[in-house]
Motif scaffolding. Structure first.
Motif, mmCIF file in Angstrom:
data_model
loop_
_atom_site.group_PDB
_atom_site.id
_atom_site.type_symbol
_atom_site.label_atom_id
_atom_site.label_comp_id
_atom_site.label_asym_id
_atom_site.label_seq_id
_atom_site.Cartn_x
_atom_site.Cartn_y
_atom_site.Cartn_z
ATOM 1 N N ALA A 196 -8.533 4.945 50.346
ATOM 2 C CA ALA A 196 -7.935 4.177 49.278
ATOM 3 C C ALA A 196 -8.712 4.634 47.651
ATOM 4 O O ALA A 196 -8.296 3.950 46.807
ATOM 5 C CB ALA A 196 -8.383 2.550 49.404
ATOM 6 N N LYS A 197 -9.408 5.416 47.830
ATOM 7 C CA LYS A 197 -10.219 5.998 46.623
ATOM 8 C C LYS A 197 -11.013 4.936 45.875
ATOM 9 O O LYS A 197 -10.971 4.722 44.912
ATOM 10 C CB LYS A 197 -9.313 6.574 45.713
ATOM 11 C CG LYS A 197 -8.573 7.850 46.215
ATOM 12 C CD LYS A 197 -7.630 8.639 45.480
ATOM 13 C CE LYS A 197 -6.982 9.727 45.896
ATOM 14 N NZ LYS A 197 -6.194 10.612 44.968
ATOM 15 N N VAL A 198 -11.929 4.110 46.769
ATOM 16 C CA VAL A 198 -12.868 3.363 46.148
ATOM 17 C C VAL A 198 -14.261 3.807 47.090
ATOM 18 O O VAL A 198 -14.172 3.787 48.162
ATOM 19 C CB VAL A 198 -12.483 1.854 46.115
ATOM 20 C CG1 VAL A 198 -12.088 1.470 47.625
ATOM 21 C CG2 VAL A 198 -13.461 1.003 45.374
ATOM 22 N N VAL A 199 -15.305 3.519 46.364
ATOM 23 C CA VAL A 199 -16.719 3.721 46.989
ATOM 24 C C VAL A 199 -17.334 2.311 46.936
ATOM 25 O O VAL A 199 -17.636 1.768 45.954
ATOM 26 C CB VAL A 199 -17.514 4.820 46.501
ATOM 27 C CG1 VAL A 199 -18.641 5.126 47.113
ATOM 28 C CG2 VAL A 199 -16.481 6.088 46.575
ATOM 29 N N VAL A 200 -18.010 1.926 47.986
ATOM 30 C CA VAL A 200 -19.092 0.991 47.752
ATOM 31 C C VAL A 200 -19.938 1.318 48.667
ATOM 32 O O VAL A 200 -19.947 2.292 49.580
ATOM 33 C CB VAL A 200 -18.601 -0.539 48.364
ATOM 34 C CG1 VAL A 200 -17.204 -0.968 47.507
ATOM 35 C CG2 VAL A 200 -17.971 -0.561 49.619
ATOM 36 N N VAL A 201 -21.177 0.638 48.767
ATOM 37 C CA VAL A 201 -22.246 0.631 49.863
ATOM 38 C C VAL A 201 -22.474 -0.143 50.865
ATOM 39 O O VAL A 201 -22.449 -1.262 50.750
ATOM 40 C CB VAL A 201 -23.603 0.830 48.919
ATOM 41 C CG1 VAL A 201 -24.870 1.341 49.848
ATOM 42 C CG2 VAL A 201 -23.588 1.503 47.620
ATOM 43 N N PRO A 202 -22.389 0.390 52.162
ATOM 44 C CA PRO A 202 -22.272 -0.300 53.356
ATOM 45 C C PRO A 202 -23.565 -1.079 53.589
ATOM 46 O O PRO A 202 -24.831 -0.067 53.263
ATOM 47 C CB PRO A 202 -22.142 0.418 54.450
ATOM 48 C CG PRO A 202 -22.413 1.870 54.107
ATOM 49 C CD PRO A 202 -22.175 2.087 52.544
ATOM 50 N N GLY A 203 -23.833 -2.101 54.216
ATOM 51 C CA GLY A 203 -25.065 -2.881 54.098
ATOM 52 C C GLY A 203 -25.967 -2.143 55.096
ATOM 53 O O GLY A 203 -27.469 -2.383 54.882
ATOM 54 N N SER A 204 -25.768 -1.237 55.944
ATOM 55 C CA SER A 204 -26.721 -0.489 56.800
ATOM 56 C C SER A 204 -27.576 0.172 55.974
ATOM 57 O O SER A 204 -28.892 0.706 56.317
ATOM 58 C CB SER A 204 -26.164 0.224 57.627
ATOM 59 O OG SER A 204 -25.255 1.337 57.104
ATOM 60 N N LYS A 205 -27.205 0.833 54.652
ATOM 61 C CA LYS A 205 -28.193 1.591 53.751
ATOM 62 C C LYS A 205 -29.088 1.073 53.422
ATOM 63 O O LYS A 205 -30.168 1.421 52.733
ATOM 64 C CB LYS A 205 -27.196 2.079 52.741
ATOM 65 C CG LYS A 205 -26.046 3.251 53.133
ATOM 66 C CD LYS A 205 -26.425 4.234 53.738
ATOM 67 C CE LYS A 205 -25.050 4.914 54.118
ATOM 68 N NZ LYS A 205 -25.483 6.006 54.825
ATOM 69 N N PHE A 206 -29.283 -0.335 53.379
ATOM 70 C CA PHE A 206 -30.471 -1.291 52.959
ATOM 71 C C PHE A 206 -31.172 -1.954 54.012
ATOM 72 O O PHE A 206 -32.250 -2.718 53.658
ATOM 73 C CB PHE A 206 -29.888 -2.514 51.960
ATOM 74 C CG PHE A 206 -28.752 -1.885 50.946
ATOM 75 C CD1 PHE A 206 -29.235 -1.463 49.768
ATOM 76 C CD2 PHE A 206 -27.421 -2.020 51.291
ATOM 77 C CE1 PHE A 206 -28.404 -0.890 48.738
ATOM 78 C CE2 PHE A 206 -26.691 -1.547 50.320
ATOM 79 C CZ PHE A 206 -27.137 -0.938 48.940
ATOM 80 N N GLN A 207 -31.220 -1.329 55.176
ATOM 81 C CA GLN A 207 -32.142 -1.848 56.322
ATOM 82 C C GLN A 207 -32.729 -0.612 56.667
ATOM 83 O O GLN A 207 -32.392 0.350 56.969
ATOM 84 C CB GLN A 207 -31.330 -2.396 57.459
ATOM 85 C CG GLN A 207 -30.617 -3.724 57.196
ATOM 86 C CD GLN A 207 -30.170 -4.574 58.257
ATOM 87 O OE1 GLN A 207 -29.151 -4.036 58.600
ATOM 88 N NE2 GLN A 207 -30.650 -5.791 58.570
ATOM 89 N N PHE A 208 -33.891 -0.826 57.468
ATOM 90 C CA PHE A 208 -34.775 0.083 57.811
ATOM 91 C C PHE A 208 -34.452 0.963 58.746
ATOM 92 O O PHE A 208 -34.629 2.017 58.886
ATOM 93 C CB PHE A 208 -36.267 -0.492 57.929
ATOM 94 C CG PHE A 208 -37.438 0.258 58.028
ATOM 95 C CD1 PHE A 208 -37.889 1.315 57.282
ATOM 96 C CD2 PHE A 208 -38.026 0.643 59.328
ATOM 97 C CE1 PHE A 208 -38.793 2.158 57.455
ATOM 98 C CE2 PHE A 208 -39.063 1.418 59.622
ATOM 99 C CZ PHE A 208 -39.730 2.313 58.606
ATOM 100 N N GLN A 209 -33.724 0.122 60.072
ATOM 101 C CA GLN A 209 -33.227 0.890 60.933
ATOM 102 C C GLN A 209 -31.790 1.154 60.866
ATOM 103 O O GLN A 209 -31.250 1.543 61.770
ATOM 104 C CB GLN A 209 -33.656 0.096 62.271
ATOM 105 C CG GLN A 209 -35.061 -0.103 62.594
ATOM 106 C CD GLN A 209 -35.880 1.200 62.704
ATOM 107 O OE1 GLN A 209 -35.277 2.212 63.162
ATOM 108 N NE2 GLN A 209 -37.086 1.115 62.823
ATOM 109 N N GLY A 210 -31.117 0.897 59.714
ATOM 110 C CA GLY A 210 -29.888 1.164 59.455
ATOM 111 C C GLY A 210 -28.856 0.084 60.520
ATOM 112 O O GLY A 210 -27.946 0.699 61.046
ATOM 113 N N GLU A 211 -29.495 -0.941 60.712
ATOM 114 C CA GLU A 211 -28.457 -1.615 61.645
ATOM 115 C C GLU A 211 -27.197 -1.991 61.315
ATOM 116 O O GLU A 211 -27.011 -2.104 60.041
ATOM 117 C CB GLU A 211 -29.189 -3.207 61.988
ATOM 118 C CG GLU A 211 -30.694 -2.890 62.655
ATOM 119 C CD GLU A 211 -31.900 -2.882 61.513
ATOM 120 O OE1 GLU A 211 -31.730 -2.390 60.532
ATOM 121 O OE2 GLU A 211 -33.047 -3.139 61.933
#
Length: 461
Positions: free
Chosen positions: A403-418
């Motif tokens: 769809a040509k839109v970029v957001v950041v998934p929540g896993s990038k903000f957790q130590f283990q990438g849960e």
């Protein structure tokens, strides 16, 4: 020496009396800062050459010691610039030459350091005699502070979703990261106490520190209330840990509603403003309210900790850019407090407008009940929880890319990438048109993922 202490008392006290007892004990408690130092910090020694710098102040001294280039060979004689309102700023010959030289003062450009010290006293009114150090941005300061405190095996508390650079910085240090649940609208004293008591019950040592972004948190956009900060600081006294207050978005607090006067410099309590014992190491930056390209910030800490951080600066960055420090000081001097407050209110109004615009666009374009969020009160981010058939926000990424839109998934903000169902949207940089377009494309991608999930489920049954 064991840095953990207990509060002894007779009889059963009510929670209110117990808290009063703890705080009275805290007011008279003297922190052993050496117990919080990492092995690296304990080993590091001051620069042998830098220790000779005070000799430069002796009248008539002939200096044959330091390897400083002669100012006569520097390429620039003057620096000048024009502000957006047309004001001209100039660093004259003396200022320009000083800005191009190695910094002789350990704590930063004398003029900027003086501004920072006065600003800190005026804004936070800290009850403890903290000192300030100019840093090469708060990102660099975070690295210094974590190295100051943490040896392999030491523990530090952090919100379960936090600044990714903190995570990448702490991981190589071999420290244990204790994630604190923020699912109920952000960090609060109850969550911190429960984690500490569970840790104690398991026979584990108290974490050395809590790392927290208290205003417009990255990624959540949540700001801690004054009451919450006070409760957490009381726990720091009771359990004997430090607080690393990383507050880059403090100057980007929104007005309460559209059309209301923004706060300017009326920014509420900080952990630093509550600190009676020197437990708070506060990180500030010019990046978010002046410009990030200067790479200049400052930190506040108790003198025993700040001296160690100054030693770390000597052996690493050698301080922030002299040119950047001089230009920032020239700007702040030109503004004065009145000009600074006017500038901040302009920023606060604009960031709030962008936040409202993005939220309105999402409400218009997202499928009904597809997502929820807590409206941010400061900063640059909207933390959105997806309510759909997908199991992980990472599963959204292919559809978002299409769809040509970029957001950041929540896993990038957790130590283990849960796996989790959160995404972070940033409203600071995009134009109004792109905020609306991005919300529409995000809604389309979410609908596509939901449709594909239902189709696969139907085919499997």
């Amino acid at each position: 020496e064991d840095r953990h202490h207990s509060t002894r008392h007779k009889g059963v006290l009510t929670s209110e009396l117990k808290l009063k007892f703890i705080m009275e004990k805290c007011d008279s408690f003297e922190v052993d800062f050496s117990a919080f130092l990492s092995t690296e910090a304990k080993i590091r020694k001051p620069s042998a050459l830098r220790s000779m710098a005070p000799l430069l102040k002796i009248p008539g001294i002939t200096w044959l010691a330091g390897g400083l280039p002669p100012p006569s060979l520097f390429p620039f004689k003057e620096f000048s610039g024009t502000l957006v309102d047309g004001t001209k700023l100039t660093l004259d010959l003396g200022e320009a030459l000083q800005a191009q030289q190695y910094s002789i003062t350990l704590r930063g450009h004398p003029g900027l350091l003086g501004w920072v010290e006065e600003h800190t006293r005026s804004l936070h009114k800290p009850p403890y005699p903290h000192q300030q150090l100019i840093t090469a941005s708060s990102t660099f300061a975070t690295d210094m502070v974590l190295r100051l405190l943490l040896s392999p095996g030491d523990a530090i508390m952090v919100e379960d979703f936090t600044y990714p650079t903190f995570l990448t910085t702490v991981q190589p240090l071999g420290a244990c990261v204790m994630g604190l649940d923020t699912s109920e609208g952000g960090l609060n004293p109850k969550v911190v106490r429960n984690a500490l008591e569970a840790n104690k019950a398991a026979g584990l040592p108290t974490p050395k520190a809590l790392y927290v972004v208290p205003t417009g948190g990255n990624p959540t956009g949540v700001s801690l209330s004054d009451e919450c900060k006070r409760g957490i600081y009381e726990l720091a006294c009771e359990f004997n840990f430090l607080i690393v207050e990383d507050d880059p978005y403090v100057y980007l607090q929104f007005p309460r509603s559209v059309g209301e006067t923004p706060p300017g410099l009326s920014l509420g309590k900080s952990f630093l403003s509550l600190d009676t014992q020197g437990r708070v190491i506060r990180l500030d930056t010019f990046s978010k309210f002046v410009a990030p390209g200067f790479r200049v910030g400052w930190l506040s800490a108790a003198p025993p900790l700040l001296s160690k951080l100054a030693e770390a600066t000597q052996s690493s960055s050698q301080g922030a850019s002299g040119i950047s420090q001089a230009l920032v000081f020239s700007l702040l001097s030109s503004w004065g407090n009145e000009g600074l407050e006017k500038h901040l209110r302009s920023l606060q109004t604009e960031y709030h407008r962008r936040a409202v615009l993005l939220q309105s666009a999402l409400k218009e374009h997202l499928p009904s009940d597809a997502a929820s969020w807590i409206p941010p009160t400061a900063g640059m981010f909207l933390w959105l929880q997806v309510h759909s058939e997908i199991e992980n926000s990472d599963d959204l990424m292919p559809a978002l890319e299409e769809a040509k839109v970029v957001v950041v998934p929540g896993s990038k903000f957790q130590f283990q990438g849960e796996a989790n169902l959160y995404v972070r949207l940033c409203f600071s940089m995009a134009s109004d048109e792109d905020l609306k377009k991005g919300a529409m494309r995000f809604g389309e991608a979410l609908s596509m993922c939901q449709s594909n999930k239902r189709k696969k489920y139907s085919e499997s049954t």
